[in-house]
Design a protein around this motif. Structure first.
Motif, short mmCIF file in Angstrom:
data_model
loop_
_atom_site.label_atom_id
_atom_site.label_comp_id
_atom_site.label_asym_id
_atom_site.label_seq_id
_atom_site.Cartn_x
_atom_site.Cartn_y
_atom_site.Cartn_z
N ASP A 146 0.84 -1.20 0.00
CA ASP A 146 0.00 0.00 0.00
C ASP A 146 0.87 1.25 0.00
OD1 ASP A 146 0.89 0.14 2.68
OD2 ASP A 146 -0.87 -0.96 3.39
N THR B 190 -6.15 -2.02 -0.06
CA THR B 190 -6.57 -2.94 1.00
C THR B 190 -6.20 -4.35 0.56
OG1 THR B 190 -8.75 -3.26 0.03
CG2 THR B 190 -8.51 -1.45 1.63
N SER B 191 -6.38 -5.30 1.44
CA SER B 191 -6.08 -6.68 1.08
C SER B 191 -7.00 -7.15 -0.06
CB SER B 191 -6.21 -7.59 2.30
OG SER B 191 -7.55 -7.59 2.79
N ASN C 269 -4.29 -0.85 5.90
CA ASN C 269 -5.50 -0.07 5.66
C ASN C 269 -6.75 -0.82 6.11
OD1 ASN C 269 -4.40 2.32 4.51
ND2 ASN C 269 -4.06 1.23 2.59
N ASP C 270 -6.70 -2.14 6.05
CA ASP C 270 -7.81 -2.94 6.58
C ASP C 270 -8.01 -2.66 8.06
OD1 ASP C 270 -6.85 -4.17 4.13
OD2 ASP C 270 -8.14 -5.88 4.59
N ARG D 12 -9.39 0.72 8.98
CA ARG D 12 -10.81 0.87 8.62
C ARG D 12 -11.70 -0.10 9.40
NH1 ARG D 12 -10.22 1.29 1.97
NH2 ARG D 12 -8.60 2.92 1.98
N THR E 15 -9.66 -10.03 6.02
CA THR E 15 -8.29 -9.59 5.73
C THR E 15 -7.36 -10.80 5.61
OG1 THR E 15 -8.58 -7.49 6.89
CG2 THR E 15 -6.33 -8.28 6.61
#
Length: 229
Positions: A56, A96-97, A122-123, A126, A133
Motif C-alpha cells: 500500500d 486494502t487486502s 488499511n484494513d 478501517r 483480511t
C-alpha cells in the motif's frame, strides 16, 4: 645482375615474412577482441532476477520522493553489492487486502523471484473484518505460490493504533505470524519497527514515514531480505 636478382628475391621473402607475422599478430588480436567481447556479452546476458514489493502507501512511498521510499533504498543496497536483482515497486496508496487480491494477477506477469507482501494496514485502520483480511492475504499468497512455486515470499507484519479496541488490535497483529507459520514464509515481525509512533520519523498524519523513517524501514526489510537473495 645475378646479385641484384638475389637481393631482390631476398627482399621479397623478407617482406612476405613480415606480412605473415603481421597477419598472425592481427589475427591473434582479433581473436582476443572476439573472446573479450564474448565475455562481455556473457555478463550482459546474465539473467536479472526480480524482487516485487506489493503493498500500500508504505511501499508506494506516500509523501516522499519515489527514490526515497524504502523499495528504492533496497535497490541501492542490491546495486552496491553487485547483485543481479531488479526491484519493482508495486505499492498503491489506499490499497486494502481485497483490492490487492484483485490486482495481483497483473503484477505476477513480472515473474518475481522474491515477492514482498506488505498489505493489511488499511484494513486495520478501517476496522475491516479480520477474517476477511486474513482470507484475502492468503488468497494473494496462494496465487503467487501456484503461479511460481519457486518464488520466495517475504511477509511484512503490521500493527495498528488501538483505535478499534484492544481485542481487535491484538488479533490484527496476530494475522501475520499466523500466515507466516501456515505458509512457511519469512516474516518481518513489524515493518515499522523503530519508526511507528515516533513523531520525528513520521509525517504529520502520524502514519506514513518521512524520508528518514524510510531509511530505517529499508534497514529492517534488508535484514530479512538479504539472506533470501
Amino acid at each position: 645482375m645475378n646479385k641484384l636478382r638475389v637481393i631482390s628475391l631476398l627482399s621479397v621473402f623478407f617482406l612476405a615474412a613480415i606480412g605473415a607475422v603481421s597477419c598472425s599478430e592481427s589475427q591473434k588480436t582479433s581473436e582476443e577482441e572476439v573472446s573479450s567481447e564474448g565475455k562481455e556479452d556473457e555478463k550482459k546476458e546474465e539473467p536479472q532476477k526480480t524482487v516485487l514489493f506489493f503493498g500500500d502507501s508504505m511501499t508506494a512511498g506516500y509523501g516522499v520522493d519515489q527514490d526515497k521510499a524504502f523499495p528504492a533504498l533496497v535497490q541501492e543496497k542490491i546495486d552496491s553489492l553487485g547483485m543481479a536483482y531488479k526491484v519493482i515497486n508495486g505499492g498503491l496508496s489506499g490499497e486494502t487486502s481485497a483490492s490487492g487480491l484483485s490486482r495481483i494477477d497483473w503484477f505476477l506477469e513480472a515473474k518475481p523471484d522474491v515477492f514482498v507482501l506488505e498489505l493489511g494496514g488499511n484494513d486495520g485502520l478501517r476496522g475491516i473484518n479480520l477474517s476477511a483480511t486474513k482470507e484475502n492475504l492468503q488468497g494473494i499468497i496462494d496465487k503467487v505460490q501456484k503461479e511460481y512455486p519457486s518464488t520466495k515470499i517475504l511477509l511484512a507484519g503490521m500493527q495498528i493504533p488501538p483505535n478499534m479496541g484492544e481485542e481487535y488490535t491484538a488479533d490484527f497483529k496476530e494475522i501475520f505470524p499466523d500466515l507466516a507459520e501456515k505458509n512457511n514464509l519469512v516474516l518481518i515481525p513489524f515493518l515499522l519497527d523503530g519508526v511507528g509512533g515516533d513523531p520525528a520519523l513520521n509525517q504529520p498524519d502520524g502514519i506514513h514515514p518521512t524520508a528518514e523513517g524510510h531509511i530505517i524501514v529499508a534497514e529492517t526489510v534488508w535484514e530479512y531480505l538479504e539472506p533470501m537473495l
